[in-house]
Design an enzyme around this catalytic site. Structure first.
Site, PDB file in Angstrom:
ATOM      1  N   ALA A  45       2.059   2.715   2.081  1.00  0.00           N
ATOM      2  CA  ALA A  45       2.260   1.671   1.080  1.00  0.00           C
ATOM      3  C   ALA A  45       2.011   0.306   1.713  1.00  0.00           C
ATOM      4  O   ALA A  45       2.928  -0.474   1.946  1.00  0.00           O
ATOM      5  CB  ALA A  45       3.661   1.761   0.499  1.00  0.00           C
ATOM      6  N   SER A  97      -0.818   0.012   4.286  1.00  0.00           N
ATOM      7  CA  SER A  97      -1.824   0.175   5.332  1.00  0.00           C
ATOM      8  C   SER A  97      -2.333   1.611   5.329  1.00  0.00           C
ATOM      9  O   SER A  97      -1.631   2.527   4.896  1.00  0.00           O
ATOM     10  CB  SER A  97      -1.250  -0.166   6.715  1.00  0.00           C
ATOM     11  OG  SER A  97      -0.225   0.735   7.081  1.00  0.00           O
ATOM     12  N   GLY A  98      -3.556   1.784   5.807  1.00  0.00           N
ATOM     13  CA  GLY A  98      -4.161   3.107   5.820  1.00  0.00           C
ATOM     14  C   GLY A  98      -4.923   3.362   7.097  1.00  0.00           C
ATOM     15  O   GLY A  98      -5.283   2.430   7.821  1.00  0.00           O
ATOM     16  N   HIS A 135       1.124  14.046  -1.256  1.00  0.00           N
ATOM     17  CA  HIS A 135       2.239  13.151  -0.964  1.00  0.00           C
ATOM     18  C   HIS A 135       2.420  13.120   0.543  1.00  0.00           C
ATOM     19  O   HIS A 135       2.520  14.166   1.192  1.00  0.00           O
ATOM     20  CB  HIS A 135       3.522  13.637  -1.642  1.00  0.00           C
ATOM     21  CG  HIS A 135       4.647  12.666  -1.520  1.00  0.00           C
ATOM     22  ND1 HIS A 135       5.946  13.050  -1.309  1.00  0.00           N
ATOM     23  CD2 HIS A 135       4.655  11.311  -1.553  1.00  0.00           C
ATOM     24  CE1 HIS A 135       6.723  11.984  -1.226  1.00  0.00           C
ATOM     25  NE2 HIS A 135       5.965  10.914  -1.373  1.00  0.00           N
ATOM     26  N   ASP A 136       2.459  11.930   1.123  1.00  0.00           N
ATOM     27  CA  ASP A 136       2.445  11.831   2.584  1.00  0.00           C
ATOM     28  C   ASP A 136       3.621  12.546   3.239  1.00  0.00           C
ATOM     29  O   ASP A 136       3.469  13.142   4.312  1.00  0.00           O
ATOM     30  CB  ASP A 136       2.355  10.369   3.051  1.00  0.00           C
ATOM     31  CG  ASP A 136       3.378   9.451   2.398  1.00  0.00           C
ATOM     32  OD1 ASP A 136       4.295   9.942   1.710  1.00  0.00           O
ATOM     33  OD2 ASP A 136       3.245   8.218   2.560  1.00  0.00           O
ATOM     34  N   THR A 160       8.883   3.528   7.047  1.00  0.00           N
ATOM     35  CA  THR A 160       9.438   2.540   6.121  1.00  0.00           C
ATOM     36  C   THR A 160      10.614   3.147   5.366  1.00  0.00           C
ATOM     37  O   THR A 160      11.663   2.531   5.204  1.00  0.00           O
ATOM     38  CB  THR A 160       8.358   2.071   5.138  1.00  0.00           C
ATOM     39  OG1 THR A 160       7.279   1.498   5.870  1.00  0.00           O
ATOM     40  CG2 THR A 160       8.908   1.042   4.168  1.00  0.00           C
ATOM     41  N   GLU A 219      12.118  -3.979   9.647  1.00  0.00           N
ATOM     42  CA  GLU A 219      10.816  -4.647   9.563  1.00  0.00           C
ATOM     43  C   GLU A 219      10.922  -5.940   8.765  1.00  0.00           C
ATOM     44  O   GLU A 219      10.269  -6.939   9.092  1.00  0.00           O
ATOM     45  CB  GLU A 219       9.786  -3.707   8.928  1.00  0.00           C
ATOM     46  CG  GLU A 219       9.387  -2.534   9.808  1.00  0.00           C
ATOM     47  CD  GLU A 219       8.883  -2.974  11.175  1.00  0.00           C
ATOM     48  OE1 GLU A 219       8.023  -3.871  11.226  1.00  0.00           O
ATOM     49  OE2 GLU A 219       9.378  -2.432  12.179  1.00  0.00           O
TER      50      GLU A 219
END
Length: 558
Positions: free
Chosen positions: A62, A64-65, A290-291, A320, A365
């Site tokens: 969500a 970055s890739g 789904h990751d 995250t 973060e």
């Protein structure tokens, strides 16, 4: 790699550059992270085994890739990150939205880079798999064009919507049918919010983010099962969309596409992309899109090898968000599961992820970003190395990580200060003290969730495997062991990518089952082990647990 296994060691940029220059490969450095580079650089360059499977894994978080080139030999698991990119959501049309065209262009750049790298290595790429975060969706028209950029799950449009839905359908009925936890940003509430303002007239199909990418790559509009379950609109017992829920909420049923399982072959790339990306004969496979589904599929603990399916191990997919759970053969749905807000998300190949979302490293973060805005230079690795667990936790700051105020506050440290004040505590914004408080509190929250899992499932959790980027945080790994009283195995960092690759490998015949693929991973990944320690700060574990439980009880009925 050490003795054929990834030891998780980070390579500094200077050392890596010298190594790559030696092999005249420095040209690809610009597109590779300087600190999460090649898990198997030495193997890729020196492998003496014939390649049995080659694929590309696209992993979208969500914001970055990354794109990875992967190869499997009879005795090696090879991964190389070929591109990393960022796409923070932006305010557009009154909502926080994802720039989908930018994401797609970055993915295509990564696929081109993987094609070039594979050609250098003499590899033939067989398949591509895409995974991403859950719940968010896009709309396409009859011609296959994107109607509007997808709205981000952190957008405020779902505020108060869950309660509106409960006036149409009882909370208990929704959980009994779907087995999914109640989160304000679930797709069901996003769709209900959009229905109130109206769907675009041109909208013909609704696709979740990875399915949207797959559609743009192949032209095939389907929804993969593991991510579909995050919508809270899939029937947990039967598997398809729950038409009863859709009709009761007056959602447009015609927007929903066929649900396909993880491992489904979605066909070849569009002909124009074959030429543009130089990827001929490559199939697009739906992994566990789904990751978290991919992260759990890629975890090397398997049946008969300290595995949690019958072996009593839990997992934490740490980043995250922290997803704390166990893998089951069937959904576990009852009133107590609903009361404690656990979820039964679909997994790969007939499994279920019984878990709870914990806020995760998002809190830290956000504080790091605020310190930076204040001119404080806080090196993350130095900060973690300065932490110790010898300070008495009965006298330290502790907070409840899942406070809704931490979801997307304007100022995270102000939200933390507000909660601490309610609990009779004062905040210290000094980076080391606040970091320790956040990580200690996360560990205690994990322990609370693990105890709930043991009560609900009847399992005796013997240990915890932490996977994902958060598994690199050795302090959090250690205090998790301390708080739970259970051993922790940390790694692999790239569990999501590995799971993506493993599902592709099962789908294309490299492995016959997910269990076989996990055994392969277990032989090629070294994990770091953390045993519970009775340090000075954790010597009164019962007292610390009780103190945290009293804080937690203010905010939850767990």
């Amino acid at each position: 790699m050490v003795n054929g296994k990834f030891d998780g060691t980070m390579l500094c940029k200077k050392t890596l550059f010298q190594f790559m220059k030696l092999f005249q490969l420095s040209a690809i450095l610009d597109h590779i992270s300087p600190f999460r580079i090649l898990h198997s650089a030495f193997s890729i360059l020196h492998s003496s085994f014939p390649l049995l499977h080659s694929s590309i894994a696209v992993d979208l978080g969500a914001g970055s890739g990354r794109v990875f080139l992967a190869g499997l030999t009879a005795d090696e698991l090879l991964l190389e990150e070929v591109r990393r990119f960022h796409y923070p959501p932006r305010r557009l049309g009154g909502h926080l939205r994802w720039d989908l065209s930018h994401i797609l262009e970055e993915i295509k750049a990564g696929l081109r880079a993987a094609s070039i790298r594979a050609e250098e290595l003499g590899w033939r790429i067989q398949s591509i798999g895409v995974d991403s975060w859950g719940v968010d969706y896009g709309l396409i028209d009859a011609a296959g064009r994107i109607v509007e950029d997808p709205v981000c799950y952190r957008d405020e449009r779902t505020a108060g919507v869950m309660e509106q839905v409960f006036t149409q359908l009882p909370r208990e009925e929704i959980h009994a049918r779907t087995g999914i936890q109640f989160l304000s940003f679930n797709t069901i509430y996003q769709l209900f919010a959009q229905a109130q303002t109206g769907f675009p007239a041109k909208a013909e199909r609704l696709l979740l983010i990875p399915d949207l990418i797959n559609f743009l790559l192949t032209g095939k509009a389907v929804t993969e099962y593991t991510n579909a379950t995050t919508t809270q609109l899939v029937n947990a017992e039967t598997g398809p969309w729950d038409q009863y829920l859709i009709e009761r909420l007056n959602l447009p049923a015609g927007l929903f596409t066929e649900i396909v399982p993880a491992g489904a072959d979605l066909g070849p790339l569009k002909s124009e992309l074959v030429q543009e990306l130089n990827l001929s004969g490559v199939r697009v496979i739906a992994p566990a899109t789904h990751d978290t589904g991919s992260a759990v599929a890629g975890a090397p603990l398997v049946d008969g090898c300290e595995g949690w399916r019958g072996g009593g191990w839990a997992y934490i997919s740490s980043g995250t968000w922290s997803l704390v759970g166990v893998e089951l053969n069937r959904p576990l749905i009852n009133s107590e599961v609903a009361r404690l807000n656990f979820t039964n998300e679909g997994g790969a190949f007939g499994t279920f992820r019984f878990l709870k979302n914990v806020m995760g490293l998002w809190i830290l973060e956000s504080c790091r970003r605020e310190w930076k805005e204040q001119g404080l230079v806080v090196d993350y690795d130095v900060l973690l190395n300065e932490l110790d667990d010898n300070h008495d936790l009965n006298k330290s700051m502790l907070l409840y990580p899942d406070d809704v105020r931490f979801f997307n506050p304007q100022i995270m440290m102000a939200a933390i200060a507000e909660q601490l004040a309610e609990c009779g505590q004062n905040i210290s914004v000094e980076p080391r003290a606040l970091t320790k408080a956040i990580l200690d509190s996360l560990a205690l929250r994990y322990a609370s969730v693990i105890r709930s899992i043991e009560r609900l499932t009847g399992m005796n959790i013997n240990g915890i495997q932490i996977v994902g980027g958060g598994s690199q945080n050795n302090y959090l790994n250690q205090v998790t062991a301390n708080a739970t009283g259970k051993p922790v195995l940390a790694g692999p960092v790239e569990s999501t990518v590995i799971g993506n690759v493993m599902v592709q490998a099962v789908a294309t015949g490299r492995f016959s089952t997910l269990s076989e693929a996990r055994h392969f991973v277990a032989r090629h990944v070294s994990l770091r082990r953390f045993e519970p320690q009775a340090s000075a700060g954790w010597s009164d574990l019962a007292g610390i647990t009780q103190r945290y439980a009293e804080i937690e009880a203010r905010f939850t009925n767990d």
